[in-house]
Design a protein around this motif. Structure first.
Motif, PDB file in Angstrom:
ATOM      1  N   UNK A   1       0.314   3.976 -12.190  1.00 36.95           N
ATOM      2  CA  UNK A   1      -0.330   2.765 -11.676  1.00 36.95           C
ATOM      3  C   UNK A   1       0.734   1.725 -11.327  1.00 36.95           C
ATOM      4  N   UNK A   2       0.421   0.880 -10.342  1.00 31.00           N
ATOM      5  CA  UNK A   2       1.307  -0.220  -9.946  1.00 31.00           C
ATOM      6  C   UNK A   2       0.486  -1.508 -10.025  1.00 31.00           C
ATOM      7  N   UNK A   3       1.006  -2.496 -10.764  1.00 30.76           N
ATOM      8  CA  UNK A   3       0.262  -3.741 -10.983  1.00 30.76           C
ATOM      9  C   UNK A   3       1.165  -4.946 -10.747  1.00 30.76           C
ATOM     10  N   UNK A   4       0.719  -5.843  -9.868  1.00 31.04           N
ATOM     11  CA  UNK A   4       1.395  -7.131  -9.651  1.00 31.04           C
ATOM     12  C   UNK A   4       0.476  -8.219 -10.181  1.00 31.04           C
ATOM     13  N   UNK A   5       0.850  -8.817 -11.311  1.00 32.88           N
ATOM     14  CA  UNK A   5      -0.064  -9.719 -12.006  1.00 32.88           C
ATOM     15  C   UNK A   5      -0.185 -11.087 -11.361  1.00 32.88           C
ATOM     16  N   UNK A   6       0.806 -11.495 -10.544  1.00 29.90           N
ATOM     17  CA  UNK A   6       0.772 -12.836  -9.961  1.00 29.90           C
ATOM     18  C   UNK A   6       1.275 -12.856  -8.523  1.00 29.90           C
ATOM     19  N   UNK A   7       1.295 -11.708  -7.857  1.00 26.28           N
ATOM     20  CA  UNK A   7       1.840 -11.667  -6.500  1.00 26.28           C
ATOM     21  C   UNK A   7       1.450 -10.411  -5.767  1.00 26.28           C
ATOM     22  N   UNK A   8       2.421  -9.846  -5.041  1.00 20.17           N
ATOM     23  CA  UNK A   8       2.127  -8.779  -4.096  1.00 20.17           C
ATOM     24  C   UNK A   8       2.661  -7.427  -4.563  1.00 20.17           C
ATOM     25  N   UNK A   9       2.072  -6.356  -3.996  1.00 27.77           N
ATOM     26  CA  UNK A   9       2.621  -5.002  -4.080  1.00 27.77           C
ATOM     27  C   UNK A   9       2.958  -4.565  -2.664  1.00 27.77           C
ATOM     28  N   UNK A  10       4.222  -4.124  -2.477  1.00 29.35           N
ATOM     29  CA  UNK A  10       4.667  -3.645  -1.169  1.00 29.35           C
ATOM     30  C   UNK A  10       5.367  -2.295  -1.339  1.00 29.35           C
ATOM     31  N   UNK A  11       4.891  -1.289  -0.586  1.00 27.97           N
ATOM     32  CA  UNK A  11       5.568   0.007  -0.493  1.00 27.97           C
ATOM     33  C   UNK A  11       5.856   0.197   0.987  1.00 27.97           C
ATOM     34  N   UNK A  12       7.100   0.022   1.391  1.00 24.50           N
ATOM     35  CA  UNK A  12       7.421  -0.053   2.809  1.00 24.50           C
ATOM     36  C   UNK A  12       8.759   0.615   3.098  1.00 24.50           C
ATOM     37  N   UNK A  13       8.923   0.998   4.385  1.00 24.59           N
ATOM     38  CA  UNK A  13      10.229   1.419   4.865  1.00 24.59           C
ATOM     39  C   UNK A  13      10.463   2.903   4.911  1.00 24.59           C
ATOM     40  N   UNK A  14       9.554   3.712   4.349  1.00 21.61           N
ATOM     41  CA  UNK A  14       9.775   5.144   4.295  1.00 21.61           C
ATOM     42  C   UNK A  14       9.045   5.905   5.383  1.00 21.61           C
ATOM     43  N   UNK A  15       8.938   7.221   5.140  1.00 22.79           N
ATOM     44  CA  UNK A  15       8.192   8.089   6.049  1.00 22.79           C
ATOM     45  C   UNK A  15       6.774   8.229   5.499  1.00 22.79           C
ATOM     46  N   UNK A  16       6.482   9.277   4.732  1.00 20.63           N
ATOM     47  CA  UNK A  16       5.139   9.435   4.179  1.00 20.63           C
ATOM     48  C   UNK A  16       4.965   8.611   2.910  1.00 20.63           C
ATOM     49  N   UNK A  17       3.740   8.129   2.694  1.00 20.19           N
ATOM     50  CA  UNK A  17       3.394   7.343   1.500  1.00 20.19           C
ATOM     51  C   UNK A  17       2.147   7.974   0.899  1.00 20.19           C
ATOM     52  N   UNK A  18       2.250   8.422  -0.373  1.00 24.15           N
ATOM     53  CA  UNK A  18       1.146   9.171  -0.978  1.00 24.15           C
ATOM     54  C   UNK A  18       0.969   8.802  -2.447  1.00 24.15           C
ATOM     55  N   UNK A  19       0.530   7.582  -2.756  1.00 22.45           N
ATOM     56  CA  UNK A  19       0.247   7.238  -4.150  1.00 22.45           C
ATOM     57  C   UNK A  19      -0.981   7.988  -4.644  1.00 22.45           C
ATOM     58  N   UNK A  20      -0.956   8.408  -5.915  1.00 21.99           N
ATOM     59  CA  UNK A  20      -2.145   8.981  -6.548  1.00 21.99           C
ATOM     60  C   UNK A  20      -2.553   8.186  -7.780  1.00 21.99           C
ATOM     61  N   UNK A  21      -1.837   7.120  -8.092  1.00 23.80           N
ATOM     62  CA  UNK A  21      -2.213   6.198  -9.161  1.00 23.80           C
ATOM     63  C   UNK A  21      -2.726   4.902  -8.577  1.00 23.80           C
ATOM     64  N   UNK A  22      -3.607   4.195  -9.287  1.00 26.10           N
ATOM     65  CA  UNK A  22      -4.206   2.967  -8.753  1.00 26.10           C
ATOM     66  C   UNK A  22      -3.181   1.873  -8.523  1.00 26.10           C
ATOM     67  N   UNK A  23      -3.451   1.030  -7.525  1.00 20.15           N
ATOM     68  CA  UNK A  23      -2.582  -0.098  -7.183  1.00 20.15           C
ATOM     69  C   UNK A  23      -3.417  -1.370  -7.240  1.00 20.15           C
ATOM     70  N   UNK A  24      -2.922  -2.345  -8.000  1.00 21.61           N
ATOM     71  CA  UNK A  24      -3.684  -3.585  -8.183  1.00 21.61           C
ATOM     72  C   UNK A  24      -2.736  -4.778  -8.082  1.00 21.61           C
ATOM     73  N   UNK A  25      -3.191  -5.826  -7.395  1.00 18.48           N
ATOM     74  CA  UNK A  25      -2.376  -7.035  -7.234  1.00 18.48           C
ATOM     75  C   UNK A  25      -3.277  -8.251  -7.204  1.00 18.48           C
ATOM     76  N   UNK A  26      -2.699  -9.390  -7.563  1.00 15.68           N
ATOM     77  CA  UNK A  26      -3.431 -10.639  -7.375  1.00 15.68           C
ATOM     78  C   UNK A  26      -3.291 -11.110  -5.934  1.00 15.68           C
ATOM     79  N   UNK A  27      -2.171 -10.750  -5.276  1.00 14.36           N
ATOM     80  CA  UNK A  27      -1.947 -11.111  -3.881  1.00 14.36           C
ATOM     81  C   UNK A  27      -2.115  -9.931  -2.949  1.00 14.36           C
TER      82      UNK A  27
END
Length: 386
Positions: free
Chosen positions: A192-218
């Motif tokens: 899981x990826x959690x941003x408690x007071x801001x953003x989540x960014x996954x950028x700049x690559x080729x394929x993107x394949x998360x299988x865990x939850x992503x949560x952000x306040x922003x």
């Protein structure tokens, strides 16, 4: 092989290897511990305790089963090749591990109670299999593959994870006020990826394949040049927007997306959803720049805008709670799910437009427009307009 103890500093300095045996504790009750070699490895077989800081500088490999504890200062391991501690590292200040080849922490949790943690390999991999915890920022950077299998946590600041030339894989939780992941090629991960007071960014690559939850306040932003999927990975922001973009391939959404503001999905080729996409008080925009869109999951927002380049199909209901639903630009438009808007509903294309037997169209406060410049229109279910 025996213990060293001083009320001030402990210094081991040489031009070759430096090793301590299982009885070779190093203790400074009122100062620092410095271990330095200009021409070899460092292996610390027992615990190191300093009142202030611990500094280990070397040109070869670092390993050690002993714990490193800086009671009031920092811990630094730098200048060498591989870095592979197997004893815990703890300090109130910053902790920094750097080397030119592989860096790992197989059984060595790294904890900074009031500072930052930085782990950098300038030449090869970073593999974190024990926990990393910092009060302020956490920075992980590998030249090649970067992997985690234990929790990475910053309690009051940012987590930044980068591979300069290849992939990032995060198979344990990552949490900070903001989380930035920058692969050069692929990103995947069940953590899981959690941003408690801001953003989540996954950028700049080729394929993107998360299988865990992503949560952000922003905002949550995922973008790459190849296929983008989220199998099992719901995306939720409590105050921001969600943007998912593949600049050269497909976008496939199979777990729910939820944002209070906008949701933007953009694929270069096919875009497919099989889970709900929700923008509570904003606009959902779905675009394929070269081919088709298939919305199999329910899509809802104050406005819903769907822009295929070729075909549109979709069994998912489309709902605009305070505005319009528009499906425009495709060569054929064939919804099989219900379409509902408080304002206008617009289906506009260059080829045939057909609606299935369950694809009712309802505009509670506006008009319904069905318009093609080059084909037939077949409406298989009721159309109601204010």
């Amino acid at each position: 092989t025996g213990p060293f103890q001083a009320v001030s500093n402990v210094v081991l300095r040489g031009s070759g290897q430096i090793t301590t045996g299982t009885g070779g504790t190093l203790t400074s009750t009122g100062g620092s511990v410095q271990v330095s070699t200009t021409g070899g490895l460092v292996t610390l077989g027992n615990n190191v305790l300093a009142n202030d800081s611990i500094v280990i500088s070397l040109t070869g490999a670092y390993s050690g089963g002993g714990t490193l504890t800086a009671t009031n200062g920092t811990v630094t391991i730098s200048g060498g090749t591989s870095v592979a501690p197997s004893g815990a590292i703890r300090a109130p200040g910053n902790i920094s591990l750097s080397g030119s080849t592989a860096i790992s922490n197989s059984t060595a949790p790294i904890t900074s109670t009031a500072g930052a943690v930085s782990v950098v390999s300038t030449g090869t991999t970073v593999s974190m299999s024990s926990t990393i915890s910092a009060s302020t920022s956490v920075t992980l950077r590998a030249n090649t593959e970067l992997t985690t299998s234990a929790a990475i946590t910053s309690s009051t600041s940012r987590v930044s994870i980068t591979s300069s030339t290849t992939s990032v894989r995060l198979d344990a939780s990552v949490a900070g006020t903001d989380v930035e992941v920058t692969p050069k090629t692929t990103y995947q991960g069940s953590g899981s990826i959690t941003a408690s007071a801001g953003t989540v960014r996954i950028t700049g690559g080729t394929s993107i394949a998360p299988t865990g939850p992503i949560r952000a306040s922003g905002d949550i932003t995922l973008s790459g040049s190849a296929a983008l999927t989220n199998t099992g990975a719901s995306l939720t922001t409590t105050t921001g927007s969600i943007s998912l973009t593949s600049t050269a391939s497909t976008v496939t959404i199979s777990a729910a997306l939820s944002a209070p503001v906008d949701v933007s999905l953009t694929a270069h080729t096919e875009l497919v959803t099989s889970a709900a996409v929700t923008a509570t008080t904003g606009t959902v925009t779905v675009t394929s720049t070269t081919t088709s869109i298939n919305l199999g999951g329910a899509t809802s927002g104050t406005f819903v805008e769907v822009r295929p380049k070729t075909t549109y199909i979709g069994a998912g209901a489309l709902t605009a709670s305070a505005g319009t639903v528009r499906i425009t630009g495709g060569s054929s438009i064939d919804p099989t799910g219900a379409i509902r808007a408080t304002s206008n509903v617009v289906l506009r294309g260059t080829g045939k437009i057909t609606t299935g037997s369950s694809a009712t169209i309802n505009s509670s406060g506006g008009s319904v427009e069905v318009n093609t410049s080059g084909g037939l229109v077949t409406l298989g279910a009721n159309v109601v307009a204010n």
